[in-house]
Design an enzyme around this catalytic site. Structure first.
Site, PDB file in Angstrom:
ATOM      1  N   ALA A 216     -44.482 122.944  35.139  1.00 43.65           N
ATOM      2  CA  ALA A 216     -43.944 121.697  35.816  1.00 43.65           C
ATOM      3  C   ALA A 216     -42.369 121.797  35.662  1.00 43.65           C
ATOM      4  O   ALA A 216     -41.901 121.601  36.599  1.00 43.65           O
ATOM      5  CB  ALA A 216     -44.471 120.537  34.889  1.00 43.65           C
ATOM      6  N   ASP A 217     -41.880 122.559  34.294  1.00 46.05           N
ATOM      7  CA  ASP A 217     -40.517 122.713  34.337  1.00 46.05           C
ATOM      8  C   ASP A 217     -40.148 123.785  35.320  1.00 46.05           C
ATOM      9  O   ASP A 217     -38.813 123.420  35.949  1.00 46.05           O
ATOM     10  CB  ASP A 217     -40.224 123.108  32.900  1.00 46.05           C
ATOM     11  CG  ASP A 217     -40.568 122.173  31.801  1.00 46.05           C
ATOM     12  OD1 ASP A 217     -39.557 121.461  31.234  1.00 46.05           O
ATOM     13  OD2 ASP A 217     -41.696 121.840  31.565  1.00 46.05           O
ATOM     14  N   MET A 218     -40.672 124.966  35.472  1.00 49.71           N
ATOM     15  CA  MET A 218     -40.276 126.019  36.219  1.00 49.71           C
ATOM     16  C   MET A 218     -40.181 125.382  37.958  1.00 49.71           C
ATOM     17  O   MET A 218     -39.209 125.549  38.615  1.00 49.71           O
ATOM     18  CB  MET A 218     -41.200 127.138  36.119  1.00 49.71           C
ATOM     19  CG  MET A 218     -40.924 127.726  34.864  1.00 49.71           C
ATOM     20  SD  MET A 218     -42.191 129.065  34.613  1.00 49.71           S
ATOM     21  CE  MET A 218     -41.577 129.750  32.904  1.00 49.71           C
TER      22      MET A 218
END
Length: 404
Positions: free
Chosen positions: A174-176
């Protein structure tokens, strides 16, 4: 051996001249600013006294996450609770193009750093606000770690096998993804500014929405058909054959027959031309409905051959098939070596560190390697001098625990 990269701070890239102040912590903001730094932006990490928590994500005591995602950046330590440090921070923003933060919505306002106030000081500033669920909505004030988003986006429910629990990704997906989409949004905002369409603006970047977008048409499928797609392991709900198959030597391959021509080719290779005309397997929708039978036939063929033998036969026939690699396999593959997908970078602590190369590849204005991931506060004095502060100010700041 990997190619060894030599850093050179004199290099310039297509984003040279763009100054980015990154106040974020952990993965999403660092992934975003990495994309900009790799193409020449001057990314300044503003860290608290204890440093970005990403520094403390270690493997056998080695800060390899930091070394990977914070190359090409500078580090300044400013304790924003100290008035002098806070004023230095604001002066830095006055001279910058992009500001990245990932506090819980409302926190920036409580700190007296509301985007409206920052834009009054610097109307050309692009403010990127990263949060789990966005700056508005019922969930905006919830903690925004990627795990929650990976669950609530629908991704986990689609991952894994139907008779087992949903599976969360083992990486900060999700962060990437948010970081990559955030970099695109930032460059778009800079382009809009250059075209005179606006001055500065605020980018509301949630972790949820970029991740939800990769589910593609699943919302449309549900609304139009009433069907909720179910977990299918490594098989596909949309094409067949497509799966991971075990070979006679215990190793695995992944195969995709996602076009009609490719599926027919697979049936020929496995010695089952009869399946090409069998009404259960003649078209892709037929094959998806009878996916288990297709996989049994294809899997039986692989089970009688070693992985390398099976790959050679399938590839000779033009089938889209490949080995299932772990990281050790990938690093030994000649394609990875020739394409320099992994390179070694200089590091004062570890000698060299293997990291992913700069992506994507641009033919005329490629990414650049200027500096390794910085030590905590490595560039504090340099950046403060750039802002017009003298050595006495730095010492005053240190005495008040406004920096290290």
């Amino acid at each position: 051996m990997n190619k060894t990269i030599q850093f050179d701070e004199s290099r310039t890239g297509p984003l040279s001249g763009v100054r980015v102040v990154d106040l974020s912590r952990l993965v999403a903001g660092n992934m975003l600013s990495l994309q900009l730094a790799d193409f020449g932006a001057d990314v300044i990490k503003v860290e608290p006294i204890e440093g970005d928590p990403l520094r403390h994500w270690t493997e056998d005591g080695l800060p390899l996450h930091w070394k990977t995602y914070c190359r090409n950046k500078r580090s300044i330590v400013l304790n924003l609770r100290i008035a002098e440090a806070r004023e230095a921070f604001l002066r830095l923003l006055d001279q910058s193009d992009v500001f990245i933060e990932n506090y819980r919505p409302g926190t920036l306002e409580k700190m007296g750093l509301a985007p409206g106030l920052l834009l009054e000081r610097n109307p050309r500033l692009i403010v990127v606000r990263i949060s789990g669920f966005g700056q508005t909505g019922p969930y905006s004030e919830l903690p925004g770690f990627g795990t929650m988003v990976e669950a609530m986006s629908g991704l986990a429910d689609r991952t894994g096998f139907p008779d087992r629990e949903p599976v969360l990704p083992p990486l900060a997906i999700a962060d990437m993804i948010a970081g990559i989409q955030g970099a695109m949004a930032t460059v778009t905002a800079l382009r809009a500014r250059d075209l005179g369409l606006c001055e500065g603006q605020v980018i509301d970047l949630s972790l949820l929405e970029p991740l939800f977008s990769i589910l593609g048409p699943e919302a449309a499928i549900f609304r139009k058909t009433g069907r909720v797609k179910q977990r299918s392991g490594s098989a596909s709900n949309t094409s067949s054959p497509r799966n991971v198959y075990r070979c006679a030597d215990g190793r695995y391959v992944a195969l995709s027959g996602s076009t009609q021509t490719m599926a027919m080719r697979v049936f020929d290779v496995i010695g089952r031309p009869d399946m090409k005309t069998d009404p259960r397997f003649a078209t892709n929708p037929d094959r998806v409905r009878h996916r288990d039978e297709v996989d049994r036939a294809v899997g039986a063929w692989f089970a009688e051959r070693s992985r390398d033998e099976a790959l050679e036969i399938m590839r000779a026939a033009g089938v889209t098939v490949g080995p299932v690699y772990n990281i050790a396999d990938a690093l030994q593959d000649p394609h990875f070596a020739e394409r320099e997908i992994v390179v070694d970078v200089e590091d004062r602590d570890l000698g060299t560190v293997p990291v992913h190369n700069i992506v994507p590849r641009l033919s005329i204005t490629p990414g650049i390697w200027r500096r390794p991931a910085p030590d905590l506060g490595e560039h504090t004095q340099e950046i403060l001098a750039m802002l017009g502060y003298d050595a006495d100010f730095v010492e005053t700041l240190r005495s008040k625990k406004g920096t290290v």
